[in-house]
Design a protein around this motif. Structure first.
Motif, PDB file in Angstrom:
ATOM      1  N   ILE A 138       0.836  -1.207   0.000  1.00  9.11           N
ATOM      2  CA  ILE A 138       0.000   0.000   0.000  1.00  9.11           C
ATOM      3  C   ILE A 138       0.867   1.251   0.000  1.00  9.11           C
ATOM      4  O   ILE A 138       0.605   2.205  -0.732  1.00  9.11           O
ATOM      5  CB  ILE A 138      -0.961  -0.018   1.213  1.00  9.11           C
ATOM      6  N   ILE A 139       1.928   1.261   0.802  1.00 10.31           N
ATOM      7  CA  ILE A 139       2.800   2.435   0.885  1.00 10.31           C
ATOM      8  C   ILE A 139       3.554   2.646  -0.426  1.00 10.31           C
ATOM      9  O   ILE A 139       3.574   3.749  -0.975  1.00 10.31           O
ATOM     10  CB  ILE A 139       3.797   2.279   2.054  1.00 10.31           C
ATOM     11  N   LEU A 140       4.176   1.615  -0.933  1.00  5.14           N
ATOM     12  CA  LEU A 140       5.032   1.752  -2.106  1.00  5.14           C
ATOM     13  C   LEU A 140       4.258   2.045  -3.388  1.00  5.14           C
ATOM     14  O   LEU A 140       4.782   2.678  -4.304  1.00  5.14           O
ATOM     15  CB  LEU A 140       5.870   0.490  -2.298  1.00  5.14           C
ATOM     16  N   ASN A 141       3.009   1.589  -3.478  1.00  5.22           N
ATOM     17  CA  ASN A 141       2.241   1.763  -4.706  1.00  5.22           C
ATOM     18  C   ASN A 141       1.147   2.824  -4.610  1.00  5.22           C
ATOM     19  O   ASN A 141       0.333   2.961  -5.524  1.00  5.22           O
ATOM     20  CB  ASN A 141       1.618   0.434  -5.121  1.00  5.22           C
TER      21      ASN A 141
ATOM     22  N   HIS B 183      -8.244   2.026   2.172  1.00  2.00           N
ATOM     23  CA  HIS B 183      -9.496   1.272   2.139  1.00  2.00           C
ATOM     24  C   HIS B 183      -9.506   0.188   1.066  1.00  2.00           C
ATOM     25  O   HIS B 183     -10.542  -0.411   0.806  1.00  2.00           O
ATOM     26  CB  HIS B 183     -10.690   2.216   1.959  1.00  2.00           C
ATOM     27  N   ILE B 184      -8.353  -0.085   0.462  1.00  2.00           N
ATOM     28  CA  ILE B 184      -8.281  -1.221  -0.468  1.00  2.00           C
ATOM     29  C   ILE B 184      -8.621  -2.521   0.251  1.00  2.00           C
ATOM     30  O   ILE B 184      -9.127  -3.465  -0.348  1.00  2.00           O
ATOM     31  CB  ILE B 184      -6.879  -1.310  -1.121  1.00  2.00           C
ATOM     32  N   VAL B 185      -8.357  -2.529   1.582  1.00  2.00           N
ATOM     33  CA  VAL B 185      -8.623  -3.756   2.357  1.00  2.00           C
ATOM     34  C   VAL B 185     -10.120  -4.011   2.496  1.00  2.00           C
ATOM     35  O   VAL B 185     -10.530  -5.098   2.931  1.00  2.00           O
ATOM     36  CB  VAL B 185      -7.969  -3.680   3.757  1.00  2.00           C
ATOM     37  N   GLN B 186     -10.944  -3.010   2.145  1.00  2.00           N
ATOM     38  CA  GLN B 186     -12.391  -3.186   2.223  1.00  2.00           C
ATOM     39  C   GLN B 186     -13.024  -3.415   0.849  1.00  2.00           C
ATOM     40  O   GLN B 186     -14.217  -3.704   0.756  1.00  2.00           O
ATOM     41  CB  GLN B 186     -13.038  -1.947   2.862  1.00  2.00           C
ATOM     42  N   GLN B 187     -12.255  -3.275  -0.204  1.00  2.00           N
ATOM     43  CA  GLN B 187     -12.818  -3.412  -1.536  1.00  2.00           C
ATOM     44  C   GLN B 187     -13.134  -4.880  -1.836  1.00  2.00           C
ATOM     45  O   GLN B 187     -12.263  -5.748  -1.696  1.00  2.00           O
ATOM     46  CB  GLN B 187     -11.847  -2.855  -2.581  1.00  2.00           C
ATOM     47  N   PRO B 188     -14.356  -5.185  -2.255  1.00  5.05           N
ATOM     48  CA  PRO B 188     -14.773  -6.578  -2.494  1.00  5.05           C
ATOM     49  C   PRO B 188     -13.864  -7.315  -3.476  1.00  5.05           C
ATOM     50  O   PRO B 188     -13.528  -8.489  -3.254  1.00  5.05           O
ATOM     51  CB  PRO B 188     -16.195  -6.424  -3.046  1.00  5.05           C
TER      52      PRO B 188
ATOM     53  N   PHE C  66      -9.890 -11.485  -4.293  1.00  4.87           N
ATOM     54  CA  PHE C  66      -8.611 -11.928  -4.842  1.00  4.87           C
ATOM     55  C   PHE C  66      -7.750 -12.585  -3.754  1.00  4.87           C
ATOM     56  O   PHE C  66      -7.211 -13.677  -3.945  1.00  4.87           O
ATOM     57  CB  PHE C  66      -7.873 -10.732  -5.446  1.00  4.87           C
ATOM     58  N   VAL C  67      -7.637 -11.929  -2.595  1.00  3.51           N
ATOM     59  CA  VAL C  67      -6.830 -12.475  -1.503  1.00  3.51           C
ATOM     60  C   VAL C  67      -7.412 -13.803  -1.014  1.00  3.51           C
ATOM     61  O   VAL C  67      -6.686 -14.761  -0.754  1.00  3.51           O
ATOM     62  CB  VAL C  67      -6.738 -11.459  -0.341  1.00  3.51           C
TER      63      VAL C  67
ATOM     64  N   LYS D 153      -6.826 -13.663   7.288  1.00  2.00           N
ATOM     65  CA  LYS D 153      -7.822 -12.783   7.917  1.00  2.00           C
ATOM     66  C   LYS D 153      -7.532 -11.335   7.508  1.00  2.00           C
ATOM     67  O   LYS D 153      -6.529 -10.749   7.934  1.00  2.00           O
ATOM     68  CB  LYS D 153      -7.771 -12.912   9.444  1.00  2.00           C
ATOM     69  N   MET D 154      -8.381 -10.788   6.676  1.00  2.00           N
ATOM     70  CA  MET D 154      -8.181  -9.424   6.200  1.00  2.00           C
ATOM     71  C   MET D 154      -8.317  -8.414   7.338  1.00  2.00           C
ATOM     72  O   MET D 154      -9.216  -8.541   8.175  1.00  2.00           O
ATOM     73  CB  MET D 154      -9.199  -9.103   5.106  1.00  2.00           C
ATOM     74  N   VAL D 155      -7.412  -7.451   7.377  1.00  2.00           N
ATOM     75  CA  VAL D 155      -7.424  -6.435   8.436  1.00  2.00           C
ATOM     76  C   VAL D 155      -8.344  -5.295   8.040  1.00  2.00           C
ATOM     77  O   VAL D 155      -8.765  -5.167   6.885  1.00  2.00           O
ATOM     78  CB  VAL D 155      -6.000  -5.895   8.678  1.00  2.00           C
ATOM     79  N   ASP D 156      -8.636  -4.425   9.010  1.00  2.00           N
ATOM     80  CA  ASP D 156      -9.465  -3.258   8.708  1.00  2.00           C
ATOM     81  C   ASP D 156      -8.593  -2.021   8.529  1.00  2.00           C
ATOM     82  O   ASP D 156      -7.372  -2.062   8.677  1.00  2.00           O
ATOM     83  CB  ASP D 156     -10.509  -3.042   9.809  1.00  2.00           C
ATOM     84  N   ILE D 157      -9.240  -0.888   8.224  1.00  2.00           N
ATOM     85  CA  ILE D 157      -8.492   0.340   7.948  1.00  2.00           C
ATOM     86  C   ILE D 157      -7.699   0.794   9.173  1.00  2.00           C
ATOM     87  O   ILE D 157      -6.560   1.258   9.057  1.00  2.00           O
ATOM     88  CB  ILE D 157      -9.454   1.463   7.489  1.00  2.00           C
TER      89      ILE D 157
END
Length: 539
Positions: free
Chosen positions: A2-5, A10-15, A20-21, A29-33
């Motif tokens: 996320i930092i480098l690109n 909020h990409i972690v919330q995108q369906p 994909f993950v 386990k996906m993390v939150d914002i």
């Protein structure tokens, strides 16, 4: 990632991303914002500690660049970066801070913000110069305030006279925009003409047919410019000039096309392109294949540009003369502010030394007046050198350097003990050393490192020459002067960093945060920007 690109948190919330993950690892386990923000801060703090430790270990001093970034809400950010040469003689630039500027904007508030940003880096005894991106007159106050806020805790070389440097890319871009402004009507006609041609395939075919009939040899392709990048406007005009006849003929073929430039317009465009060609070449020298450019390369280019503008003011062609008069004042102000620091930098290039300064000033001011300008640089180099002599060497030198001038006390340096074999010991060698000392004193006067360096013949100019490698190889020969060269060569003459377009430097449109970044808290914006820069160099 996320930092480098520069991905949004909020990409972690995108369906789609979560899907994909999940397809790659269902157990993840996906993390939150909130967790992502915490992670960003953790990385930022860790890399900041690493950089702070690295800055504490560099052998020379640190020069700074100050840039400004605006947001869609017209709030401002200040970016602060450090440029330095490490112990292996490699040039680095690292972002230090990315701070929101105080509101309302004022020069005093901004300089205080910069001072506050520097306070956390423990570099008060290492600060050398600071490069500002702006060249407007209000920054004279800005520069004075910066000097006053910082100099109380920092020993500034030459009493701060070299402290403030102007960004070369910024002045080149400002002059280029002045050139374009002088022919804005022509640019409008060329743009509208290209739009007409590109809007219909029949128009393109007709234009190509006319070009074939006239046997135009040009390989330039007509294309619209990007209005925020002046180099694209230059290339657009350059291509259009090759096809000037086609535009006139095309106008006679279509009743609804009436924006073909006139003969007088083309003369203006040609004159403007002559100046833009010089500025384009100047911009390209600030874009090496890798890394940031060292300070020694700018003097030659700035001299050439100043000389061309001076000559343009006396040109017999009234169009060329008018453009030159209009743009010279801005560049001349930069030249008067920065020519000494540019000259000091080129004097540290063994291919040129002070010979280039003498040569350039003679061409610019004539042999009589050039002498006084050369003396200013000579005095500045010597005075700066004496300040380095007055500072203790970190390593024992091969010989003791002294500058017996202006009552400056000689520096006593304790040499490392020499281990000798019993057969080499004895009073005879002491007498021999005394004899050599007396003979040397009688034969020739003492010469310090700067004199020896400047008197040596210039080395051959080759494309492969590496000025930093040369100083690294000659550190033992010039222990004091090499410390000065290290700091001088690291002065950032341009605020645009690696990967940045010098054609956008100082342009408001190029330095604007997007709406997403603008909506984040200032501390998070700083963490994202700084961490991205630092992670590029992290092991």
């Amino acid at each position: 990632m996320i930092i480098l690109n520069d991905y949004p948190l909020h990409i972690v919330q995108q369906p789609a991303f979560r899907s994909f993950v999940d397809s790659m690892q269902p157990n993840f386990k996906m993390v939150d914002i909130g967790t992502m923000e915490t992670e960003v801060y953790a990385i930022y703090l860790k890399e900041r500690d690493n950089l702070q430790q690295a800055l504490g270990n560099i052998p020379g001093r640190i020069s700074l660049t100050v840039g400004s970034v605006t947001t869609s809400q017209t709030l401002g950010y200040i970016s602060l970066a450090a440029q330095f040469i490490d112990s292996e003689w490699r040039l680095h630039r690292r972002i230090l801070n990315f701070m929101m500027a105080p509101w309302p904007h004022s020069e005093d508030a901004v300089s205080k913000a910069i001072s506050k940003g520097l306070s956390g880096w423990n570099m008060h005894d290492k600060l050398f110069t600071i490069t500002l991106e702006h060249d407007c007159s209000s920054n004279d106050i800005y520069s004075a305030n910066l000097r006053n806020h910082i100099s109380s805790d920092n020993i500034l070389n030459r009493k701060g006279q070299l402290f403030v440097v102007r960004c070369y890319a910024n002045i080149v871009n400002a002059v280029a925009h002045d050139v374009l402004a002088s022919v804005h009507n022509v640019i409008y006609l060329v743009r509208e003409s290209i739009k007409f041609i590109k809007a219909d395939s029949a128009h393109e075919e007709k234009f190509a047919e006319i070009a074939q009939q006239l046997e135009i040899p040009s390989t330039n392709i007509l294309c619209l410019d990007v209005t925020t990048e002046w180099n694209t406007t230059y290339l657009m005009l350059l291509a259009a000039l090759d096809y000037r006849q086609e535009f006139t003929i095309l106008e006679s073929c279509y009743d609804n096309y009436n924006t073909a430039p006139s003969t007088e317009d083309w003369k203006k465009a040609e004159a403007a392109c002559g100046f833009l060609k010089l500025l384009h070449a100047s911009a390209l020298i600030m874009m090496p294949a890798e890394g940031n450019p060292t300070a020694n390369i700018f003097f030659l280019d700035a001299c050439s540009l100043q000389l061309e503008l001076q000559n343009g003011k006396a040109h017999e062609d009234v169009i060329i003369r008018d453009i030159a008069i209009g743009i010279h004042e801005r560049f001349d102000k930069y030249w008067k502010d920065c020519n000494v620091v540019l000259a000091i930098a080129v004097s540290m290039d063994p291919r040129y030394k002070m010979k280039m300064v003498e040569f350039a000033y003679c061409k610019m001011y004539g042999p009589t007046d050039a002498a006084k300008y050369v003396k200013v640089v000579d005095d500045a180099v010597l005075e700066l050198y004496k300040e380095y002599v007055a500072q203790p060497l970190t390593l024992s030198p091969v010989y003791i350097d002294q500058v017996p001038a202006d009552g400056l006390p000689a520096i006593e340096t304790t040499l490392a003990p020499v281990t000798t074999s019993p057969s080499m010991a004895g009073s005879g060698l002491v007498d021999f050393d005394m004899y050599l000392s007396e003979a040397t004193t009688m034969d020739q006067p003492f010469k310090h490192e700067l004199e020896l360096y400047l008197e040596e013949a210039l080395i051959q100019r080759t494309r492969e020459f590496d000025v930093m490698k040369w100083w690294q190889d000659n550190t033992v020969k010039y222990p004091t002067l090499s410390r000065m060269a290290r700091d001088v060569l690291a002065i950032p003459m341009c605020t645009a960093g690696v990967g940045s377009s010098v054609f956008l430097a100082g342009s408001r449109s190029s330095m604007t945060l997007d709406d997403y970044r603008s909506s984040l808290r200032p501390e998070l914006v700083e963490a994202l920007f700084c961490a991205k820069d630092w992670l590029q160099y992290s092991p």
